[in-house]
Design a protein around this motif. Structure first.
Motif, PDB file in Angstrom:
ATOM      1  N   ARG A   1       2.803 -31.727  26.340  1.00 55.40           N
ATOM      2  CA  ARG A   1       2.490 -31.131  25.039  1.00 55.40           C
ATOM      3  C   ARG A   1       2.572 -32.213  23.958  1.00 55.40           C
ATOM      4  NH1 ARG A   1       5.777 -25.928  22.948  1.00 55.40           N
ATOM      5  NH2 ARG A   1       4.607 -24.902  24.606  1.00 55.40           N
ATOM      6  N   PRO A   2       1.438 -32.805  23.573  1.00 53.51           N
ATOM      7  CA  PRO A   2       1.462 -33.890  22.574  1.00 53.51           C
ATOM      8  C   PRO A   2       1.993 -33.461  21.214  1.00 53.51           C
ATOM      9  CG  PRO A   2      -0.626 -33.876  23.778  1.00 53.51           C
ATOM     10  CD  PRO A   2       0.093 -32.616  24.146  1.00 53.51           C
ATOM     11  N   ALA A   3       1.744 -32.215  20.807  1.00 57.05           N
ATOM     12  CA  ALA A   3       2.210 -31.760  19.488  1.00 57.05           C
ATOM     13  C   ALA A   3       3.724 -31.859  19.390  1.00 57.05           C
ATOM     14  CB  ALA A   3       1.741 -30.332  19.229  1.00 57.05           C
TER      15      ALA A   3
ATOM     16  N   LEU B   1      -0.350 -25.684  14.656  1.00 50.60           N
ATOM     17  CA  LEU B   1       0.543 -24.522  14.755  1.00 50.60           C
ATOM     18  C   LEU B   1       1.717 -24.795  15.682  1.00 50.60           C
ATOM     19  CD1 LEU B   1      -2.018 -21.560  14.869  1.00 50.60           C
ATOM     20  CD2 LEU B   1      -0.504 -22.202  12.985  1.00 50.60           C
ATOM     21  N   LEU B   2       1.492 -25.569  16.740  1.00 47.50           N
ATOM     22  CA  LEU B   2       2.598 -25.936  17.624  1.00 47.50           C
ATOM     23  C   LEU B   2       3.624 -26.787  16.895  1.00 47.50           C
ATOM     24  CD1 LEU B   2       0.885 -26.737  21.052  1.00 47.50           C
ATOM     25  CD2 LEU B   2       2.406 -24.833  20.524  1.00 47.50           C
TER      26      LEU B   2
ATOM     27  N   TYR C   1       0.627 -40.921  35.855  1.00 51.48           N
ATOM     28  CA  TYR C   1       1.206 -40.222  34.703  1.00 51.48           C
ATOM     29  C   TYR C   1       0.530 -40.632  33.405  1.00 51.48           C
ATOM     30  CZ  TYR C   1       4.735 -37.696  32.094  1.00 51.48           C
ATOM     31  OH  TYR C   1       5.365 -36.786  31.281  1.00 51.48           O
ATOM     32  N   ARG C   2       0.080 -41.872  33.328  1.00 49.19           N
ATOM     33  CA  ARG C   2      -0.647 -42.329  32.155  1.00 49.19           C
ATOM     34  C   ARG C   2      -1.952 -41.549  31.992  1.00 49.19           C
ATOM     35  NH1 ARG C   2      -1.046 -48.538  32.421  1.00 49.19           N
ATOM     36  NH2 ARG C   2      -2.528 -47.916  34.030  1.00 49.19           N
ATOM     37  N   GLU C   3      -2.585 -41.206  33.107  1.00 48.04           N
ATOM     38  CA  GLU C   3      -3.792 -40.377  33.055  1.00 48.04           C
ATOM     39  C   GLU C   3      -3.452 -38.959  32.613  1.00 48.04           C
ATOM     40  OE1 GLU C   3      -6.976 -41.277  33.407  1.00 48.04           O
ATOM     41  OE2 GLU C   3      -6.154 -43.316  33.474  1.00 48.04           O
ATOM     42  N   PHE C   4      -2.314 -38.442  33.065  1.00 48.01           N
ATOM     43  CA  PHE C   4      -1.866 -37.123  32.593  1.00 48.01           C
ATOM     44  C   PHE C   4      -1.732 -37.128  31.071  1.00 48.01           C
ATOM     45  CE2 PHE C   4       0.601 -36.068  36.787  1.00 48.01           C
ATOM     46  CZ  PHE C   4      -0.596 -35.863  37.429  1.00 48.01           C
ATOM     47  N   LEU C   5      -1.113 -38.188  30.540  1.00 50.28           N
ATOM     48  CA  LEU C   5      -0.926 -38.306  29.091  1.00 50.28           C
ATOM     49  C   LEU C   5      -2.269 -38.366  28.364  1.00 50.28           C
ATOM     50  CD1 LEU C   5       2.012 -40.885  28.912  1.00 50.28           C
ATOM     51  CD2 LEU C   5       2.073 -38.558  28.022  1.00 50.28           C
ATOM     52  N   ALA C   6      -3.186 -39.170  28.879  1.00 49.86           N
ATOM     53  CA  ALA C   6      -4.490 -39.313  28.234  1.00 49.86           C
ATOM     54  C   ALA C   6      -5.237 -37.990  28.210  1.00 49.86           C
ATOM     55  CB  ALA C   6      -5.315 -40.379  28.963  1.00 49.86           C
ATOM     56  N   ASN C   7      -5.191 -37.266  29.316  1.00 50.43           N
ATOM     57  CA  ASN C   7      -5.866 -35.962  29.378  1.00 50.43           C
ATOM     58  C   ASN C   7      -5.231 -34.955  28.433  1.00 50.43           C
ATOM     59  OD1 ASN C   7      -7.671 -36.860  31.321  1.00 50.43           O
ATOM     60  ND2 ASN C   7      -6.372 -36.211  33.027  1.00 50.43           N
ATOM     61  N   ALA C   8      -3.898 -35.003  28.330  1.00 48.73           N
ATOM     62  CA  ALA C   8      -3.197 -34.081  27.436  1.00 48.73           C
ATOM     63  C   ALA C   8      -3.580 -34.322  25.982  1.00 48.73           C
ATOM     64  CB  ALA C   8      -1.688 -34.213  27.622  1.00 48.73           C
ATOM     65  N   PHE C   9      -3.637 -35.571  25.568  1.00 48.99           N
ATOM     66  CA  PHE C   9      -4.020 -35.879  24.190  1.00 48.99           C
ATOM     67  C   PHE C   9      -5.480 -35.543  23.927  1.00 48.99           C
ATOM     68  CE2 PHE C   9      -0.074 -38.266  23.949  1.00 48.99           C
ATOM     69  CZ  PHE C   9       0.286 -38.109  22.608  1.00 48.99           C
ATOM     70  N   ALA C  10      -6.347 -35.754  24.920  1.00 45.80           N
ATOM     71  CA  ALA C  10      -7.758 -35.403  24.753  1.00 45.80           C
ATOM     72  C   ALA C  10      -7.928 -33.899  24.580  1.00 45.80           C
ATOM     73  CB  ALA C  10      -8.556 -35.893  25.958  1.00 45.80           C
ATOM     74  N   GLU C  11      -7.189 -33.126  25.375  1.00 47.38           N
ATOM     75  CA  GLU C  11      -7.274 -31.671  25.252  1.00 47.38           C
ATOM     76  C   GLU C  11      -6.696 -31.192  23.927  1.00 47.38           C
ATOM     77  OE1 GLU C  11      -5.834 -27.646  27.669  1.00 47.38           O
ATOM     78  OE2 GLU C  11      -5.294 -29.641  28.408  1.00 47.38           O
ATOM     79  N   ALA C  12      -5.554 -31.771  23.508  1.00 48.33           N
ATOM     80  CA  ALA C  12      -4.910 -31.347  22.259  1.00 48.33           C
ATOM     81  C   ALA C  12      -5.797 -31.623  21.056  1.00 48.33           C
ATOM     82  CB  ALA C  12      -3.563 -32.051  22.108  1.00 48.33           C
ATOM     83  N   SER C  13      -6.520 -32.740  21.085  1.00 50.84           N
ATOM     84  CA  SER C  13      -7.384 -33.085  19.951  1.00 50.84           C
ATOM     85  C   SER C  13      -8.602 -32.188  19.850  1.00 50.84           C
ATOM     86  CB  SER C  13      -7.812 -34.549  20.052  1.00 50.84           C
ATOM     87  OG  SER C  13      -8.604 -34.751  21.214  1.00 50.84           O
ATOM     88  N   SER C  14      -8.877 -31.432  20.901  1.00 51.81           N
ATOM     89  CA  SER C  14     -10.029 -30.521  20.880  1.00 51.81           C
ATOM     90  C   SER C  14      -9.700 -29.201  20.197  1.00 51.81           C
ATOM     91  CB  SER C  14     -10.501 -30.253  22.322  1.00 51.81           C
ATOM     92  OG  SER C  14     -10.882 -31.455  22.958  1.00 51.81           O
TER      93      SER C  14
END
Length: 264
Positions: free
Chosen positions: A119-121, A31-32, A11-24
């Protein structure tokens, strides 16, 4: 404890990937945040507007109703942060055969499907719903043990709501297309954002027993505001939760039998 450590690592990897994608996608990220703030304020503003014209709705006055709304916004905040995105991707996995690879992972498949996307936002947008929850909790004069119970009841409500949604989402095994099922799921969320006493007759019984979304907020909040009279509502909710888990297991197996993988 080894399985817990293993799943937390995943799950920690899920979080890291989510933040990496959101920052792109920074504009989308901003907007979110704006969208979530507008949703929180419009939800509370709608209830406040109603109470500009009436003194009470059912047994509740403004403060009790606003506390209920804030409680549901806190549940919604966790739901939108950790769960919501996954429902929209489930149908894509079914259509494209990507579910084949999910089934082969050495993890619980339901965990991989419904807890993968975050969804990090929304995660960093926690101040508004939780601040209003504290504000209106003070307005209804919650006691010490009631405050201690609040976070546990919010998580319990989230578990109940997600269980209902997962069961409904499994209809995608047969419909394949997600939009109809997901919009049905969202409409059920809208129903759950109102206390059960605003509904009457068949509608109230149906959404309390058949698709019990009215219990999501009503049973915990009633138990918080009046534990002597409404504690049994939580016991009924817990029983239904176990029944939902049993139904999920059954329908999941039936769905896999109907699933046509990309290799078939």
């Amino acid at each position: 404890m080894s399985w817990l450590v293993r799943y937390w690592g995943v799950y920690r990897e899920f979080l890291a990937n989510a933040f990496a994608e959101a920052s792109s996608y920074r504009l989308h990220f901003v907007l979110l945040i704006v969208m979530d703030q507008l949703f929180y304020l419009s939800s509370l503003g709608s209830v406040s507007f109603i109470f500009d014209h009436v003194q009470s709705i059912g047994p509740w006055g403004r403060d009790e109703f606003m506390f209920f709304t804030a409680f549901m916004l806190a549940v919604d905040h966790l739901h939108m942060t950790f769960i919501s995105e996954s429902f929209w991707n489930f149908s894509f996995d079914l259509r494209t055969g990507k579910l084949d690879f999910v089934l082969l992972r050495p993890l619980n498949t339901l965990f991989s499907i419904f807890f993968r996307y975050i969804r990090p936002a929304t995660m960093i947008n926690f101040v508004t719903p939780w601040a209003f929850l504290i504000h209106f909790g003070r307005a209804v004069e919650l006691g010490t043990w009631q405050w201690v119970s609040v976070p546990f009841l919010i998580v319990f409500s989230l578990m109940f709501l997600v269980s209902v949604e997962i069961l409904i989402s499994m209809l995608m095994f047969w419909t394949v297309e997600a939009f109809g099922i997901n919009f049905l799921r969202m409409q059920l969320q809208n129903i759950s954002r109102w206390p059960d006493f605003v509904y009457r007759g068949v509608a109230r019984r149906f959404f309390s027993l058949v698709i019990p979304v009215l219990l999501v907020g009503s049973a915990p909040v009633k138990a918080l505001l009046n534990p002597e009279e409404h504690a049994t509502g939580l016991a009924w909710m817990l029983l239904l939760l176990f029944l939902l888990w049993g139904a999920i297991r059954l329908v999941w197996r039936l769905g896999l039998r109907s699933y046509e993988s990309a290799s078939s």
